[in-house]
Design a protein around this motif. Structure first.
Motif, PDB file in Angstrom:
ATOM      1  N   LEU A   9       0.767  -1.667   0.192  1.00  0.00           N
ATOM      2  CA  LEU A   9       0.018   0.415  -0.443  1.00  0.00           C
ATOM      3  C   LEU A   9       1.044   1.024   0.063  1.00  0.00           C
ATOM      4  O   LEU A   9       0.893   2.137  -0.774  1.00  0.00           O
ATOM      5  N   PRO A  10       1.554   1.727   1.047  1.00  0.00           N
ATOM      6  CA  PRO A  10       2.349   3.113   0.182  1.00  0.00           C
ATOM      7  C   PRO A  10       3.102   3.090  -0.488  1.00  0.00           C
ATOM      8  O   PRO A  10       3.297   3.813  -0.884  1.00  0.00           O
ATOM      9  N   VAL A  11       4.393   2.032  -0.915  1.00  0.00           N
ATOM     10  CA  VAL A  11       4.339   2.212  -2.115  1.00  0.00           C
ATOM     11  C   VAL A  11       3.817   2.361  -3.658  1.00  0.00           C
ATOM     12  O   VAL A  11       3.712   2.938  -4.490  1.00  0.00           O
ATOM     13  N   LEU A  12       2.176   2.490  -3.284  1.00  0.00           N
ATOM     14  CA  LEU A  12       1.318   2.217  -4.718  1.00  0.00           C
ATOM     15  C   LEU A  12       0.783   3.511  -4.299  1.00  0.00           C
ATOM     16  O   LEU A  12       1.198   4.364  -5.476  1.00  0.00           O
ATOM     17  N   LEU A  13       0.789   3.928  -2.927  1.00  0.00           N
ATOM     18  CA  LEU A  13       0.284   5.206  -3.030  1.00  0.00           C
ATOM     19  C   LEU A  13       1.547   6.273  -3.404  1.00  0.00           C
ATOM     20  O   LEU A  13       1.073   6.997  -3.909  1.00  0.00           O
ATOM     21  N   GLU A  14       2.863   6.043  -3.537  1.00  0.00           N
ATOM     22  CA  GLU A  14       3.657   6.981  -4.057  1.00  0.00           C
ATOM     23  C   GLU A  14       4.014   6.995  -5.019  1.00  0.00           C
ATOM     24  O   GLU A  14       3.635   8.121  -5.975  1.00  0.00           O
ATOM     25  N   ARG A  15       3.747   5.464  -5.817  1.00  0.00           N
ATOM     26  CA  ARG A  15       4.132   5.385  -7.325  1.00  0.00           C
ATOM     27  C   ARG A  15       2.608   6.775  -7.780  1.00  0.00           C
ATOM     28  O   ARG A  15       2.517   7.103  -9.019  1.00  0.00           O
ATOM     29  N   ALA A  16       1.475   6.443  -7.538  1.00  0.00           N
ATOM     30  CA  ALA A  16       0.349   6.631  -7.398  1.00  0.00           C
ATOM     31  C   ALA A  16       0.105   8.479  -7.743  1.00  0.00           C
ATOM     32  O   ALA A  16       0.394   8.808  -9.114  1.00  0.00           O
ATOM     33  N   ARG A  17       0.819   8.510  -7.104  1.00  0.00           N
ATOM     34  CA  ARG A  17       1.496  10.283  -7.000  1.00  0.00           C
ATOM     35  C   ARG A  17       2.460  10.722  -7.544  1.00  0.00           C
ATOM     36  O   ARG A  17       2.203  11.568  -8.616  1.00  0.00           O
ATOM     37  N   VAL A  18       3.251  10.383  -7.875  1.00  0.00           N
ATOM     38  CA  VAL A  18       4.558  10.537  -8.828  1.00  0.00           C
ATOM     39  C   VAL A  18       3.722  10.622 -10.113  1.00  0.00           C
ATOM     40  O   VAL A  18       3.743  11.722 -10.702  1.00  0.00           O
ATOM     41  N   GLN A  19       3.387   8.972 -10.889  1.00  0.00           N
ATOM     42  CA  GLN A  19       2.837   8.848 -11.733  1.00  0.00           C
ATOM     43  C   GLN A  19       1.336  10.261 -11.918  1.00  0.00           C
ATOM     44  O   GLN A  19       1.082   9.986 -13.992  1.00  0.00           O
ATOM     45  N   GLU A  20       1.095   9.867 -10.981  1.00  0.00           N
ATOM     46  CA  GLU A  20      -0.484  10.674 -11.093  1.00  0.00           C
ATOM     47  C   GLU A  20      -1.408   9.633 -12.465  1.00  0.00           C
ATOM     48  O   GLU A  20      -1.645  10.501 -13.195  1.00  0.00           O
ATOM     49  N   GLU A  21      -1.032   8.833 -12.446  1.00  0.00           N
ATOM     50  CA  GLU A  21      -2.581   7.705 -12.720  1.00  0.00           C
ATOM     51  C   GLU A  21      -2.214   6.561 -11.521  1.00  0.00           C
ATOM     52  O   GLU A  21      -1.576   6.980 -10.812  1.00  0.00           O
ATOM     53  N   ALA A  22      -3.942   5.602 -12.357  1.00  0.00           N
ATOM     54  CA  ALA A  22      -3.854   5.234 -10.963  1.00  0.00           C
ATOM     55  C   ALA A  22      -3.023   3.572 -11.038  1.00  0.00           C
ATOM     56  O   ALA A  22      -2.992   3.784 -12.052  1.00  0.00           O
ATOM     57  N   GLN A  23      -2.834   3.253 -10.136  1.00  0.00           N
ATOM     58  CA  GLN A  23      -1.878   1.736  -9.990  1.00  0.00           C
ATOM     59  C   GLN A  23      -3.227   1.148  -9.003  1.00  0.00           C
ATOM     60  O   GLN A  23      -3.726   1.117  -8.440  1.00  0.00           O
ATOM     61  N   VAL A  24      -3.320  -0.242  -9.754  1.00  0.00           N
ATOM     62  CA  VAL A  24      -3.586  -1.528  -9.652  1.00  0.00           C
ATOM     63  C   VAL A  24      -3.147  -2.501  -9.952  1.00  0.00           C
ATOM     64  O   VAL A  24      -2.099  -3.218 -10.945  1.00  0.00           O
ATOM     65  N   GLU A  25      -2.835  -2.654  -8.504  1.00  0.00           N
ATOM     66  CA  GLU A  25      -2.203  -4.363  -8.327  1.00  0.00           C
ATOM     67  C   GLU A  25      -2.843  -5.204  -7.704  1.00  0.00           C
ATOM     68  O   GLU A  25      -3.258  -5.554  -6.320  1.00  0.00           O
ATOM     69  N   ILE A  26      -3.242  -5.898  -8.098  1.00  0.00           N
ATOM     70  CA  ILE A  26      -3.808  -7.407  -7.956  1.00  0.00           C
ATOM     71  C   ILE A  26      -2.503  -8.553  -7.695  1.00  0.00           C
ATOM     72  O   ILE A  26      -2.555  -9.026  -9.036  1.00  0.00           O
ATOM     73  N   ALA A  27      -2.340  -9.210  -6.595  1.00  0.00           N
ATOM     74  CA  ALA A  27      -1.603  -9.871  -6.571  1.00  0.00           C
ATOM     75  C   ALA A  27      -2.118 -11.334  -6.374  1.00  0.00           C
ATOM     76  O   ALA A  27      -3.270 -11.787  -5.933  1.00  0.00           O
ATOM     77  N   GLU A  28      -1.789 -12.996  -7.379  1.00  0.00           N
ATOM     78  CA  GLU A  28      -2.693 -14.007  -7.367  1.00  0.00           C
ATOM     79  C   GLU A  28      -1.930 -14.761  -6.117  1.00  0.00           C
ATOM     80  O   GLU A  28      -3.061 -15.380  -5.971  1.00  0.00           O
ATOM     81  N   SER A  29      -1.191 -14.673  -5.754  1.00  0.00           N
ATOM     82  CA  SER A  29      -0.988 -15.633  -4.009  1.00  0.00           C
ATOM     83  C   SER A  29       0.124 -14.805  -3.199  1.00  0.00           C
ATOM     84  O   SER A  29       0.467 -13.172  -3.378  1.00  0.00           O
ATOM     85  N   LEU A  30      -0.108 -15.248  -2.212  1.00  0.00           N
ATOM     86  CA  LEU A  30       0.575 -14.093  -0.958  1.00  0.00           C
ATOM     87  C   LEU A  30       1.875 -13.963  -1.447  1.00  0.00           C
ATOM     88  O   LEU A  30       2.582 -15.287  -0.965  1.00  0.00           O
ATOM     89  N   GLU A  31       2.243 -12.484  -0.725  1.00  0.00           N
ATOM     90  CA  GLU A  31       3.552 -12.616  -1.498  1.00  0.00           C
ATOM     91  C   GLU A  31       4.540 -12.614   0.348  1.00  0.00           C
ATOM     92  O   GLU A  31       5.390 -12.461   0.591  1.00  0.00           O
TER      93      GLU A  31
END
Length: 509
Positions: free
Chosen positions: A126-148
């Protein structure tokens, strides 16, 4: 002497960003939200002021896909936040949990102002995706298929100083036709026993005195590591941890509930005399249609064995009314089991279609008015039994762990509230001596209602505990900071039995 011209100019330090988490669904989601809060705080975020209601810099929805209208509820809440986000540059919205795992790209298409969508298997991102969305100014959708990473390896901001969840497994190997959880949480994956016990010991070292072992099918623990008696061994190992006063677990499955678990419950002093055992239906025909791998006789046999080994055990359950194809005779079988089992409480639900489950497309869906009438009959019967079972507690002397925020009328009635060993809620007269959440009091029960007990006489004894010390320390620390909001979670780490609500749930709730 240094002149004013030699001083460095003042530098404005930006205030840390605030967050709010809104949680829906089962205890697993509640525990996941504690992890999300820990991740955000480790990344430098702080909780929004109490009552912010969407005014935080980051609003996270931890969703549930169990109910038929879960998506409508989510999009309604997202819609209400859209104007706030439009008027506040930099505000971010994230959606996680089971509905995010299921709907994925659909969320951003329906609500393009959402910044992050993440699934049940990658909450640590979550924190990485929030920062990436802020920098890239676009929505980040990341769904893992198995437990990371197993959730318990992540930072945590726990909601209680004296009671805590401890996750022992994630996922589920069952295929109940009404439940979508296995498809979204994946196959069962167990933690190593040593890791679980190390976490419990660390919690006890911080002052926690009550833990709840948590899993989608908690007593199937061991199937992933090849030990059919792993769960009973884990319960017994909890009994050796000094300072751990109360152990609970939720939710087991009747298929996997074995005699060694009953023996471990009865013979381990800090395992509480309480069992939540989902029934779902008393009809063998309906249980087969639900793909529940037990029948009425097997279920009642477990209850009988538990009562023989632990006479004062309080047994609670989940029941679904109106499953597709349920006849009046099927429903009467459910009422029969309720009369025989004499549950302390039952969480009763009207069947609701869960998109993506086999039951949603079954023939013979039951008309709403029939489901409602059966539901009301079941609730009336269970209310009567709950009251009768609670009346048996009158005159008993009980040790209560004092709870925080469980008695809504405590202020007006000058009472406090606590949990008995069997998890019954007891309101008691406030003693002159200071009593803190996490402390233990001894009381005599004087009155019973269907959903709570009263101890109206004087408190017989007060035992100050390390858990109470931990609560006092945390409260003092919180008072030195701006007030924060809760996560939409219970104020203590262990869920309280509530009057039977409407809606729908699965056995892993």
């Amino acid at each position: 002497m240094t002149s004013s011209s030699d001083r460095s100019p003042a530098v404005d330090v930006p205030a840390p960003k605030s967050y709010e988490i809104r949680t829906y669904g089962c205890q697993m989601n509640v525990h996941d939200s504690e992890r999300l809060a820990g991740l955000l705080e480790e990344a430098g975020y702080v909780r929004a002021a109490e009552g912010s209601d969407g005014d935080a810099d980051v609003v996270v929805f931890n969703t549930c896909a169990v109910r038929e209208n879960a998506d409508n509820r989510l999009y309604g809440n997202l819609g209400r936040l859209a104007p706030k986000k439009a008027s506040r540059p930099g505000m971010q919205i994230a959606v996680g949990g089971c509905l995010a795992q299921k709907d994925r790209d659909t969320i951003v298409k329906k609500a393009p102002w959402v910044d992050v969508v993440f699934g049940t298997h990658n909450i640590g991102k979550l924190p990485v995706l929030l920062e990436r969305a802020r920098v890239q100014e676009e929505a980040q959708v990341e769904i893992a298929e198995s437990l990371e990473a197993f959730p318990s390896t992540l930072p945590t901001r726990r909601e209680s100083a004296y009671a805590a969840w401890v996750s022992i497994s994630v996922g589920c190997n069952n295929t109940c036709t009404f439940c979508i959880v296995p498809a979204l949480r994946g196959k069962e994956k167990d933690r190593r026993p040593g890791d679980i016990l190390a976490e419990i010991e660390a919690l006890v070292g911080e002052g926690v005195s009550e833990i709840t072992l948590l899993g989608q099918n908690v007593n199937a623990y061991g199937s992933d590591i090849g030990d059919r008696e792993a769960f009973s061994k884990l319960l017994r190992a909890c009994g050796t941890i000094e300072g751990l006063e109360r152990v609970r677990f939720t939710s087991p499955h009747p298929r996997d509930f074995t005699d060694d678990v009953i023996a471990a419950m009865a013979e381990t002093p800090n395992v509480m005399p309480q069992l939540h055992m989902p029934l779902q239906s008393g009809s063998d025909t309906v249980l087969k249609a639900m793909r529940r791998s037990y029948r009425q006789e097997r279920y009642l046999g477990i209850i009988e064995k538990v009562r023989a080994a632990i006479p004062h055990a309080a047994i609670t359950t989940d029941i679904i009314v109106g499953f597709p194809g349920e006849t009046e005779e099927d429903f009467e079988q459910t009422l029969h089991v309720v009369r025989e089992a004499r549950f302390a409480q039952a969480f009763t639900f009207q069947y609701s279609k869960r998109p993506g489950t086999p039951a949603a497309t079954m023939e013979n869906q039951i008309p709403k008015e029939v489901v409602q009438a059966r539901y009301e009959r079941l609730v009336a019967l269970q209310e009567e039994i709950s009251w009768e079972e609670n009346k048996k507690q009158v005159g008993r002397t009980l040790e209560l762990m004092v709870a925080e925020g469980e008695g809504r009328k405590d202020g007006a009635t000058h009472r406090l509230s606590g949990r008995a060993p069997d998890n019954r809620l007891v309101h008691f007269t406030k003693p002159e001596q200071e009593v803190r959440p996490g402390d233990v009091v001894t009381v005599e029960v004087t009155y019973a209602a269907p959903h709570h007990l009263l101890a109206e006489g004087p408190v017989l004894a007060v035992r100050r505990t390390r858990a109470g010390d931990a609560w006092e320390k945390r409260t003092a620390a919180a008072a030195a900071k701006p007030a924060g909001v809760m996560l939409g979670l219970p104020k203590i780490g262990v869920p309280a039995p509530l009057p039977a609500p409407t809606g729908s749930a699965c056995g892993c709730d």
